[in-house]
Design a protein around this motif. Structure first.
Motif, mmCIF file in Angstrom:
data_model
loop_
_atom_site.group_PDB
_atom_site.id
_atom_site.type_symbol
_atom_site.label_atom_id
_atom_site.label_comp_id
_atom_site.label_asym_id
_atom_site.label_seq_id
_atom_site.Cartn_x
_atom_site.Cartn_y
_atom_site.Cartn_z
ATOM 1 N N SER A 22 47.154 55.838 -7.348
ATOM 2 C CA SER A 22 47.838 54.572 -7.102
ATOM 3 C C SER A 22 47.350 53.855 -5.840
ATOM 4 C CB SER A 22 49.351 54.792 -7.035
ATOM 5 O OG SER A 22 49.858 55.120 -8.312
ATOM 6 N N PRO A 23 47.138 54.558 -4.709
ATOM 7 C CA PRO A 23 46.590 53.853 -3.535
ATOM 8 C C PRO A 23 45.216 53.240 -3.806
ATOM 9 C CG PRO A 23 47.527 55.959 -2.888
ATOM 10 C CD PRO A 23 47.485 55.960 -4.376
ATOM 11 N N CYS A 24 44.403 53.914 -4.624
ATOM 12 C CA CYS A 24 43.085 53.365 -4.971
ATOM 13 C C CYS A 24 43.231 52.098 -5.806
ATOM 14 C CB CYS A 24 42.260 54.394 -5.740
ATOM 15 S SG CYS A 24 41.982 55.934 -4.834
ATOM 16 N N ALA A 25 44.281 52.042 -6.633
ATOM 17 C CA ALA A 25 44.516 50.839 -7.438
ATOM 18 C C ALA A 25 44.768 49.645 -6.541
ATOM 19 C CB ALA A 25 45.700 51.072 -8.379
ATOM 20 N N GLY A 26 45.461 49.863 -5.423
ATOM 21 C CA GLY A 26 45.701 48.774 -4.483
ATOM 22 C C GLY A 26 44.414 48.210 -3.924
ATOM 23 N N ARG A 27 43.473 49.075 -3.602
ATOM 24 C CA ARG A 27 42.192 48.596 -3.074
ATOM 25 C C ARG A 27 41.412 47.834 -4.144
ATOM 26 N NH1 ARG A 27 39.578 53.130 0.989
ATOM 27 N NH2 ARG A 27 41.353 53.259 2.424
ATOM 28 N N LYS A 34 44.341 41.369 -9.491
ATOM 29 C CA LYS A 34 45.398 42.217 -10.038
ATOM 30 C C LYS A 34 45.395 42.244 -11.560
ATOM 31 C CE LYS A 34 48.034 41.051 -5.952
ATOM 32 N NZ LYS A 34 49.163 40.305 -5.392
ATOM 33 N N VAL A 35 45.094 41.087 -12.165
ATOM 34 C CA VAL A 35 45.123 41.012 -13.620
ATOM 35 C C VAL A 35 44.031 41.883 -14.228
ATOM 36 C CG1 VAL A 35 44.862 39.469 -15.600
ATOM 37 C CG2 VAL A 35 46.196 38.745 -13.621
ATOM 38 N N TRP A 36 42.836 41.864 -13.630
ATOM 39 C CA TRP A 36 41.757 42.682 -14.169
ATOM 40 C C TRP A 36 42.090 44.171 -14.038
ATOM 41 C CZ3 TRP A 36 38.633 41.540 -17.674
ATOM 42 C CH2 TRP A 36 38.029 40.285 -17.776
ATOM 43 N N VAL A 37 42.687 44.561 -12.923
ATOM 44 C CA VAL A 37 43.066 45.970 -12.757
ATOM 45 C C VAL A 37 44.105 46.367 -13.804
ATOM 46 C CG1 VAL A 37 44.196 47.631 -11.208
ATOM 47 C CG2 VAL A 37 42.481 46.042 -10.313
ATOM 48 N N TYR A 87 53.560 45.728 -10.953
ATOM 49 C CA TYR A 87 54.566 45.420 -9.938
ATOM 50 C C TYR A 87 54.051 44.391 -8.946
ATOM 51 C CZ TYR A 87 57.653 49.152 -11.536
ATOM 52 O OH TYR A 87 58.486 49.923 -12.280
ATOM 53 N N SER A 88 52.764 44.459 -8.652
ATOM 54 C CA SER A 88 52.193 43.496 -7.717
ATOM 55 C C SER A 88 52.167 42.089 -8.316
ATOM 56 C CB SER A 88 50.770 43.935 -7.343
ATOM 57 O OG SER A 88 50.227 43.089 -6.358
ATOM 58 N N ILE A 89 51.842 41.981 -9.603
ATOM 59 C CA ILE A 89 51.840 40.675 -10.277
ATOM 60 C C ILE A 89 53.253 40.098 -10.327
ATOM 61 C CG2 ILE A 89 51.486 39.542 -12.513
ATOM 62 C CD1 ILE A 89 49.139 41.483 -12.969
ATOM 63 N N ILE A 90 54.227 40.959 -10.639
ATOM 64 C CA ILE A 90 55.619 40.500 -10.701
ATOM 65 C C ILE A 90 56.073 39.970 -9.343
ATOM 66 C CG2 ILE A 90 57.995 41.318 -10.938
ATOM 67 C CD1 ILE A 90 57.012 43.161 -13.162
ATOM 68 N N ALA A 91 55.685 40.667 -8.278
ATOM 69 C CA ALA A 91 56.075 40.226 -6.932
ATOM 70 C C ALA A 91 55.465 38.872 -6.584
ATOM 71 C CB ALA A 91 55.653 41.275 -5.906
ATOM 72 N N ASP A 92 54.306 38.552 -7.168
ATOM 73 C CA ASP A 92 53.638 37.284 -6.887
ATOM 74 C C ASP A 92 54.191 36.124 -7.708
ATOM 75 O OD1 ASP A 92 52.013 38.170 -4.923
ATOM 76 O OD2 ASP A 92 50.225 38.396 -6.165
ATOM 77 N N LEU A 93 54.793 36.424 -8.851
ATOM 78 C CA LEU A 93 55.221 35.354 -9.755
ATOM 79 C C LEU A 93 56.240 34.436 -9.096
ATOM 80 C CD1 LEU A 93 55.564 37.252 -13.155
ATOM 81 C CD2 LEU A 93 53.841 35.563 -12.538
ATOM 82 N N ASP A 94 57.271 35.016 -8.499
ATOM 83 C CA ASP A 94 58.327 34.234 -7.853
ATOM 84 C C ASP A 94 59.007 35.127 -6.823
ATOM 85 O OD1 ASP A 94 60.360 32.625 -7.053
ATOM 86 O OD2 ASP A 94 61.057 32.107 -9.066
ATOM 87 N N ARG A 97 62.809 35.443 -6.705
ATOM 88 C CA ARG A 97 63.532 36.041 -7.830
ATOM 89 C C ARG A 97 62.934 37.382 -8.225
ATOM 90 N NH1 ARG A 97 63.972 31.755 -12.523
ATOM 91 N NH2 ARG A 97 65.645 33.166 -13.171
ATOM 92 N N VAL A 98 62.253 38.015 -7.289
ATOM 93 C CA VAL A 98 61.556 39.256 -7.611
ATOM 94 C C VAL A 98 62.532 40.349 -8.044
ATOM 95 C CG1 VAL A 98 61.583 40.108 -5.225
ATOM 96 C CG2 VAL A 98 59.795 40.872 -6.801
ATOM 97 N N THR A 99 63.743 40.363 -7.479
ATOM 98 C CA THR A 99 64.726 41.373 -7.868
ATOM 99 C C THR A 99 65.094 41.240 -9.334
ATOM 100 O OG1 THR A 99 65.631 41.309 -5.626
ATOM 101 C CG2 THR A 99 66.970 42.361 -7.320
ATOM 102 N N LEU A 100 65.253 40.001 -9.805
ATOM 103 C CA LEU A 100 65.575 39.768 -11.217
ATOM 104 C C LEU A 100 64.447 40.265 -12.110
ATOM 105 C CD1 LEU A 100 67.208 38.485 -13.528
ATOM 106 C CD2 LEU A 100 66.032 36.317 -13.013
ATOM 107 N N TYR A 101 63.209 39.917 -11.747
ATOM 108 C CA TYR A 101 62.074 40.319 -12.572
ATOM 109 C C TYR A 101 61.908 41.843 -12.596
ATOM 110 C CZ TYR A 101 60.631 35.420 -12.709
ATOM 111 O OH TYR A 101 60.579 34.068 -12.915
#
Length: 237
Positions: A22-27, A34-37, A87-94, A97-101
């Motif tokens: 998972s840490p490697c995914a962040g890099r 994020k979408v390509w990963v 989770y990273s994409i969801i956090a970027d969307l809005d 409202r990240v808690t709702l997503y």
């Protein structure tokens, strides 16, 4: 012909690979987007799940065990990529409202765990060992295509300036007491289900509680049903 220890290792290696990768995914997300990963991860999950269906063709003993272990490693790698990116994409969307997503995401996860065991038991009864893996692998494949079609691959890539200001190092997180408390709590909360995965089905069959694959699947879905139903309530709280 696998030992109980071997079965436990096959189940455990999936989570172990997620933990390590998972840490490697962040890099990778900072370099390739994020979408390509996410697409890479979901594609790995798709391919490895379909390949897992071929385990029944392997000779009993070591070849069967090695094949299952290898496919679980690949599944874990794919899951690490797609879950971290998701989770990273969801956090970027809005951000507001990240808690709702995230709540919607958890409900969806719970529904998957709730539906998966009884559906897997039904498919196993209908088509044998390979059927659940083939159906699931083919069902996952369109997700990568849909994300690629509806979310521009570079939409969530950070510029170098944004990246330097928003990045938090892994060492910083590990030094945070709040983060470590949440991490340990999450580990303990998930371990109960992990204890059951390699043992409950066989034990239930031996005790006469659930003798068919369908019944064992329903038994596994009980905890996830309560999980799914409680998610909206916890979200409100």
């Amino acid at each position: 012909g696998m030992s109980e220890d071997g079965v436990g290792f096959v189940f455990a290696v999936f989570a172990a690979v997620i933990f390590v990768c998972s840490p490697c995914a962040g890099r990778l997300m900072t370099r390739h987007g994020k979408v390509w990963v996410y697409i890479w991860g979901i594609s790995l999950v798709c391919v490895s799940t379909i390949c897992f269906s071929m385990a029944s063709l392997m000779p009993a003993g070591v070849p069967f065990a090695v094949w299952c272990f290898s496919m679980r490693v690949m599944q874990g790698l794919g899951a690490a990529l797609e879950e971290t990116a998701m989770y990273s994409i969801i956090a970027d969307l809005d951000p507001e409202r990240v808690t709702l997503y995230l709540g919607i995401c958890e409900i969806s996860t719970g529904r998957g765990y709730m539906i998966g065991p009884p559906l897997g038991g039904f498919l196993f009864s209908a088509g044998g060992f390979a059927m659940p893996f083939l159906v699931l692998g083919l069902a996952v494949a369109p997700a990568a295509f849909l994300l690629y079609s509806y979310v521009p691959p570079d939409a969530y890539r950070l510029s170098k300036g944004d990246q330097s200001s928003n990045d938090v190092s892994l060492q910083t997180l590990l030094k945070s007491p709040q983060v470590m408390v949440m991490a340990v709590a999450a580990m303990l909360a998930n371990s109960d289900y992990a204890f059951l995965e390699p043992t409950l089905g066989e034990h239930a069959a031996e005790m006469g509680v659930a003798s068919s694959p369908d019944a064992i699947g329903m038994l596994f879905s009980v905890a996830m049903t309560s999980y799914t139903l409680s998610c909206p309530v916890i979200g409100v709280l």
